[in-house]
Design an enzyme around this catalytic site. Structure first.
Site, PDB file in Angstrom:
ATOM      1  N   SER A 256       0.900  -1.258  -0.097  1.00 32.96           N
ATOM      2  CA  SER A 256       0.199  -0.107  -0.098  1.00 32.96           C
ATOM      3  C   SER A 256       0.855   1.148  -0.057  1.00 32.96           C
ATOM      4  CB  SER A 256      -1.007  -0.086   1.358  1.00 32.96           C
ATOM      5  OG  SER A 256      -0.166   0.358   2.226  1.00 32.96           O
ATOM      6  N   LYS A 257       0.277   2.403  -0.661  1.00 31.12           N
ATOM      7  CA  LYS A 257       1.081   3.487  -0.630  1.00 31.12           C
ATOM      8  C   LYS A 257       1.469   3.853   0.819  1.00 31.12           C
ATOM      9  CE  LYS A 257       0.681   8.236  -2.339  1.00 31.12           C
ATOM     10  NZ  LYS A 257       1.439   8.215  -3.627  1.00 31.12           N
ATOM     11  N   ARG A 258       0.370   3.965   1.727  1.00 28.60           N
ATOM     12  CA  ARG A 258       0.685   4.402   3.191  1.00 28.60           C
ATOM     13  C   ARG A 258       1.799   3.538   3.776  1.00 28.60           C
ATOM     14  NH1 ARG A 258      -1.867   2.841   7.346  1.00 28.60           N
ATOM     15  NH2 ARG A 258      -3.352   1.167   5.991  1.00 28.60           N
TER      16      ARG A 258
END
Ligand code: GLU
Ligand code: ZN
Length: 474
Positions: A256-258
């Site tokens: 995920s980007k996070r």
């Protein structure tokens, strides 16, 4: 098999940056097309893009180009099956929706969000899997008019037959069967009239004559629905589908980007080589016949979706770094320098030698341009100081060794480092680690690093002398 040319596509929604999972999807589709003399299509699935997604699309095309995944047909390239943005294809979806309603395959559903939530609660409470209960399946014209008069805006649902099953041969997973009873009537148009993913995606694949769809396992349950739609719409030519496991990080969580560490633009900015990323990604769940870096054409010739592992795909940053190592080792000195120079910091130290010569000398000690520039600073910056390990090493050796070193003038350290170091050892009564570690600490400001014989001759003689003098003073 028919003789139709192979056509694959990458169909991202251009709302965010690519992570390695998306890149692997694009890569597998590209490899399959290229390995079969086919075409690779880029389609922008931008139906629910809030604003114009063109900036993201440009970034995406640029990223694919950087990776070497050339697009044969797409929003920027054009092609015979355009347009290639879903936002420009609504006429096709409207037409499909009208045909499905006319033929009785689809109907208007007036249920409110609350009614659907309530039905869902009841089903779950009764221990049944939640499905659309069929409330609006067979409304009379009157009942429909009543609801419309009350201001209800319908969605459109596809009528899934109550009995039977649908079977397809998955390119990765083999034969898959879904029981229709378990699917439930699903929404194909939202209340604002826009097509749902299932519909737009399936219609486009058929209209664009896509022959093979390789995508993540998260779409596996969509495929029976899409095949039902294609059958109902009378598309005789349907794509074959294949689903491979989503990439997880080493803790087993989806990328995920996070959480970071897997976004393509970040990895690219850091200095990862495209061939390192490609070889890393292809080997997550697939083993080509050769070890070592393979180019895209060789990978395309070897790629076979039937040999992609089912599930369990892990992205290991250390494995990626291993590919980066191999990628750097294969570059010639000019290309290595070009790569390093592209990542030069604003306050980069001036090199006293040609860039390619320097880059080749530190090659074994760097993975990223910033590593190269850190070595440039340690080696060439007159202001650079020994790090704490180097200071300890210098102190432990004592000034005598460096005084002896300064006295050896023939050869000079920058002319023939090996002969100079031996002579210094003889004069100081030191050898092995006891000789080379303090010399390394004094000359390079660090206790580990590139081969001294490769880098000391690149240093200005005055700088070498100055560093020895600083250590010779007690
Ligand atoms: N836009 C969809 C996605 O990015 C496409 C899925 C597919 O490949 O069919 O997940
Ligand atoms: Zn309904």
């Amino acid at each position: 098999m028919s003789d139709d040319p192979i056509r694959t596509r990458f169909a991202p929604s251009p709302t965010g940056a690519l992570h390695l999972g998306n890149v692997r999807t694009a890569l597998f589709n590209w490899l399959y097309a290229r390995g079969h003399g086919g075409r690779f299509i880029l389609r922008s699935e931008d139906t629910d893009a809030e604003r114009s997604a063109d900036a993201s699309l440009t970034a995406l095309t640029d990223a694919l180009g950087w990776l070497g995944l050339t697009v044969d047909e797409g929003p920027e390239e054009g092609g015979p099956h355009g347009p290639y943005r879903q936002s420009e294809r609504s006429r096709l979806y409207d037409d499909a929706l009208a045909r499905l309603q006319d033929s009785g395959h689809a109907y208007r559903c007036y249920c409110t969000r609350e009614e659907l939530a309530e039905a869902r609660r009841r089903q779950l409470a009764a221990g049944r899997p939640p499905r659309y209960p069929g409330t609006c399946r067979d409304l009379s014209a009157e009942e429909r008019a009543e609801r419309e008069a009350a201001g209800r805006v319908p969605t459109i649902r596809f009528r899934v037959p109550d009995e039977g099953s649908i079977t397809f041969s998955d390119l990765v997973l083999g034969s898959q069967t879904a029981r229709l009873r378990e699917i439930g009537d699903f929404i194909i148009a939202r209340s604002d009239g826009s097509p749902a993913f299932f519909l737009a995606n399936a219609v486009d694949d058929a209209e664009m004559a896509v022959t093979h769809v390789l995508r993540g396992e998260d779409h596996l349950t969509n495929t029976p629905r899409q095949l039902l739609l294609l059958n109902a719409l009378g598309y005789g030519q349907q794509p074959r589908y294949g689903h491979f496991g989503l990439i997880l990080d080493m803790d087993g969580r989806p990328l995920s980007k996070r959480r970071g560490g897997a976004m393509l633009d970040e990895l690219r900015a850091r200095g990862y080589r495209p061939e390192a990323l490609i070889n890393h990604l292809v080997r997550i769940g697939f083993a080509p016949p050769a070890d070592g870096i393979m180019d895209l054409d060789a990978l395309a010739a070897a790629f076979d979706p039937a040999r992609v592992a089912h599930g369990g795909a892990r992205h290991d940053g250390a494995a990626l770094d291993g590919w980066q190592r191999q990628a750097l080792d294969r570059l010639d000195a000019d290309a290595l320098w070009e790569w390093m120079a592209a990542g030069a910091p604003e306050d980069a130290v001036a090199l006293p030698v040609d860039g390619p010569v320097f880059a080749a000398a530190v090659r074994p000690n760097i993975l990223f341009p910033e590593d190269g520039w850190a070595w440039a600073r340690r080696l060439f910056d007159p202001e650079a100081e020994p790090d704490s390990d180097a200071r300890a090493e210098i102190a432990a050796a004592g000034p005598g060794l460096f005084r002896a070193a300064l006295a050896v003038q023939d050869p000079a350290p920058t002319e023939d480092f090996g002969a100079w170091a031996k002579a210094t050892g003889r004069a100081a009564g030191a050898k092995g680690r006891g000789l080379y570690r303090p010399l390394r600490a004094a000359l390079t400001n660090a206790v580990e690093g590139p081969e001294l014989g490769a880098v000391v001759p690149l240093m200005p003689p005055e700088l070498v002398a100055a560093r020895l003098r600083a250590c010779a003073a007690d």
